[in-house]
Design a protein around this motif. Structure first.
Motif, PDB file in Angstrom:
ATOM      1  N   TRP A 182      22.447  36.431  48.283  1.00  0.00           N
ATOM      2  CA  TRP A 182      21.616  37.627  48.091  1.00  0.00           C
ATOM      3  C   TRP A 182      21.487  37.906  46.601  1.00  0.00           C
ATOM      4  CZ3 TRP A 182      22.858  42.593  46.130  1.00  0.00           C
ATOM      5  CH2 TRP A 182      21.828  43.565  46.326  1.00  0.00           C
ATOM      6  N   VAL A 183      20.253  38.088  46.117  1.00  0.00           N
ATOM      7  CA  VAL A 183      19.991  38.332  44.702  1.00  0.00           C
ATOM      8  C   VAL A 183      19.545  39.764  44.510  1.00  0.00           C
ATOM      9  CG1 VAL A 183      18.588  37.690  42.706  1.00  0.00           C
ATOM     10  CG2 VAL A 183      19.331  35.929  44.332  1.00  0.00           C
ATOM     11  N   ASP A 184      20.227  40.419  43.571  1.00  0.00           N
ATOM     12  CA  ASP A 184      19.848  41.794  43.233  1.00  0.00           C
ATOM     13  C   ASP A 184      18.524  41.756  42.459  1.00  0.00           C
ATOM     14  OD1 ASP A 184      19.552  44.366  42.288  1.00  0.00           O
ATOM     15  OD2 ASP A 184      21.697  44.629  41.894  1.00  0.00           O
ATOM     16  N   PRO A 185      17.497  42.461  42.883  1.00  0.00           N
ATOM     17  CA  PRO A 185      16.196  42.471  42.169  1.00  0.00           C
ATOM     18  C   PRO A 185      16.346  42.886  40.709  1.00  0.00           C
ATOM     19  CG  PRO A 185      15.976  43.471  44.327  1.00  0.00           C
ATOM     20  CD  PRO A 185      17.447  43.264  44.113  1.00  0.00           C
ATOM     21  N   ARG A 186      17.320  43.761  40.436  1.00  0.00           N
ATOM     22  CA  ARG A 186      17.503  44.197  39.059  1.00  0.00           C
ATOM     23  C   ARG A 186      17.978  43.047  38.171  1.00  0.00           C
ATOM     24  NH1 ARG A 186      21.361  49.186  40.341  1.00  0.00           N
ATOM     25  NH2 ARG A 186      22.149  47.532  41.714  1.00  0.00           N
ATOM     26  N   PHE A 187      18.785  42.148  38.752  1.00  0.00           N
ATOM     27  CA  PHE A 187      19.240  40.975  38.012  1.00  0.00           C
ATOM     28  C   PHE A 187      18.067  40.051  37.680  1.00  0.00           C
ATOM     29  CE2 PHE A 187      20.554  36.511  38.176  1.00  0.00           C
ATOM     30  CZ  PHE A 187      21.442  36.466  37.115  1.00  0.00           C
ATOM     31  N   ALA A 188      17.184  39.867  38.644  1.00  0.00           N
ATOM     32  CA  ALA A 188      16.011  39.008  38.434  1.00  0.00           C
ATOM     33  C   ALA A 188      15.109  39.575  37.341  1.00  0.00           C
ATOM     34  CB  ALA A 188      15.231  38.851  39.736  1.00  0.00           C
ATOM     35  N   VAL A 189      14.902  40.890  37.374  1.00  0.00           N
ATOM     36  CA  VAL A 189      14.056  41.536  36.361  1.00  0.00           C
ATOM     37  C   VAL A 189      14.696  41.387  34.976  1.00  0.00           C
ATOM     38  CG1 VAL A 189      13.134  43.733  35.557  1.00  0.00           C
ATOM     39  CG2 VAL A 189      13.005  43.134  37.984  1.00  0.00           C
ATOM     40  N   GLY A 190      16.010  41.591  34.902  1.00  0.00           N
ATOM     41  CA  GLY A 190      16.705  41.454  33.625  1.00  0.00           C
ATOM     42  C   GLY A 190      16.612  40.047  33.083  1.00  0.00           C
ATOM     43  N   LEU A 191      16.736  39.045  33.975  1.00  0.00           N
ATOM     44  CA  LEU A 191      16.653  37.650  33.552  1.00  0.00           C
ATOM     45  C   LEU A 191      15.276  37.337  32.983  1.00  0.00           C
ATOM     46  CD1 LEU A 191      18.041  34.906  33.420  1.00  0.00           C
ATOM     47  CD2 LEU A 191      17.212  34.448  35.744  1.00  0.00           C
ATOM     48  N   VAL A 192      14.240  37.843  33.640  1.00  0.00           N
ATOM     49  CA  VAL A 192      12.866  37.630  33.154  1.00  0.00           C
ATOM     50  C   VAL A 192      12.676  38.259  31.779  1.00  0.00           C
ATOM     51  CG1 VAL A 192      10.436  38.177  33.549  1.00  0.00           C
ATOM     52  CG2 VAL A 192      11.865  37.391  35.446  1.00  0.00           C
ATOM     53  N   LEU A 193      13.224  39.460  31.596  1.00  0.00           N
ATOM     54  CA  LEU A 193      13.098  40.133  30.302  1.00  0.00           C
ATOM     55  C   LEU A 193      13.810  39.373  29.199  1.00  0.00           C
ATOM     56  CD1 LEU A 193      13.531  43.882  31.354  1.00  0.00           C
ATOM     57  CD2 LEU A 193      11.422  42.700  30.712  1.00  0.00           C
ATOM     58  N   VAL A 194      14.988  38.818  29.491  1.00  0.00           N
ATOM     59  CA  VAL A 194      15.730  38.039  28.493  1.00  0.00           C
ATOM     60  C   VAL A 194      14.950  36.799  28.092  1.00  0.00           C
ATOM     61  CG1 VAL A 194      17.787  36.644  28.107  1.00  0.00           C
ATOM     62  CG2 VAL A 194      17.991  38.889  29.173  1.00  0.00           C
ATOM     63  N   VAL A 195      14.410  36.091  29.088  1.00  0.00           N
ATOM     64  CA  VAL A 195      13.629  34.884  28.804  1.00  0.00           C
ATOM     65  C   VAL A 195      12.406  35.226  27.958  1.00  0.00           C
ATOM     66  CG1 VAL A 195      12.241  33.059  29.820  1.00  0.00           C
ATOM     67  CG2 VAL A 195      14.439  33.669  30.852  1.00  0.00           C
TER      68      VAL A 195
END
Length: 216
Positions: free
Chosen positions: A13-26
């Motif tokens: 299970w992936v937390d949507p907030r983690f995915a958003v943060g990863l996109v912002l870092v990239v």
């Protein structure tokens, strides 16, 4: 006992907030990389190693190469691939250390000019240096060592250099300058010199005369 059809594999299970943060870092890393690449992108252009005077014919050996960041202005300056083997002609003054504008070289106007050395009457203003634009005046000599009112011989001439006096009595000698004038005005200037007229120069766009016409 495991029932048939039931899986023991755990679901990820992936937390949507983690995915958003990863996109912002990239995105941030990509943006910084693009800025760094742009900051390091330079253009090799020519700069004037000394004052360039209208009529000078320039070759690569006469100029200095600099790597500078110009971005969209790169096309405005002279680059190595724009300098032909036969050189270019200077069409307007470029001061020492200035990047050479592409618009300041290449035309044939300089071939219509020539340089003359003239001896001046009076003191030479410190504001007059190589590259200065000046009006050349002359006061015709009359009887009894008097001078008639001065008039302009050549408007908008360019000072090539100040000629150093090398004689024994340097402090008493009058100033001499080499000026660039149209070939059509050469005979007029030479006539004034031959007649021992009081030749003077007045700096353009200043309120101070470079010399005092007819002055002692």
């Amino acid at each position: 006992m495991t029932r048939p059809g039931n899986s023991t594999r755990k679901r990820f299970w992936v937390d949507p907030r983690f995915a958003v943060g990863l996109v912002l870092v990239v995105a941030s890393v990509a943006g910084v990389s693009a800025v760094v690449v742009r900051a390091e992108r330079t253009t090799t252009v020519y700069a004037a190693g000394s004052a360039l005077i209208v009529g000078d014919r320039l070759h690569a050996a006469d100029l200095v190469l600099l790597d500078v960041r110009l971005d969209s202005a790169a096309d405005l300056y002279l680059t190595p691939d724009q300098l032909p083997a036969e050189g270019v002609l200077v069409t307007r003054t470029v001061v020492e250390g200035e990047l050479v504008p592409a618009s300041a070289v290449g035309a044939v106007e300089g071939e219509l000019l020539t340089s003359l050395v003239v001896t001046l009457r009076g003191l030479l203003s410190e504001s007059v240096t190589a590259g200065s634009v000046v009006d050349v005046w002359a006061a015709p000599q009359e009887d009894n060592a008097r001078f008639a009112p001065p008039g302009i011989l050549v408007p908008g001439a360019t000072v090539v250099r100040l000629v150093e006096n090398t004689g024994m009595l340097t402090s008493t000698q009058t100033p001499m300058v080499e000026i660039l004038v149209p070939k059509s005005a050469v005979s007029t200037v030479l006539e004034a010199i031959a007649n021992d007229d009081a030749v003077s120069i007045v700096a353009v766009n200043t309120d101070v005369d470079a010399t005092i016409p007819g002055g002692e």
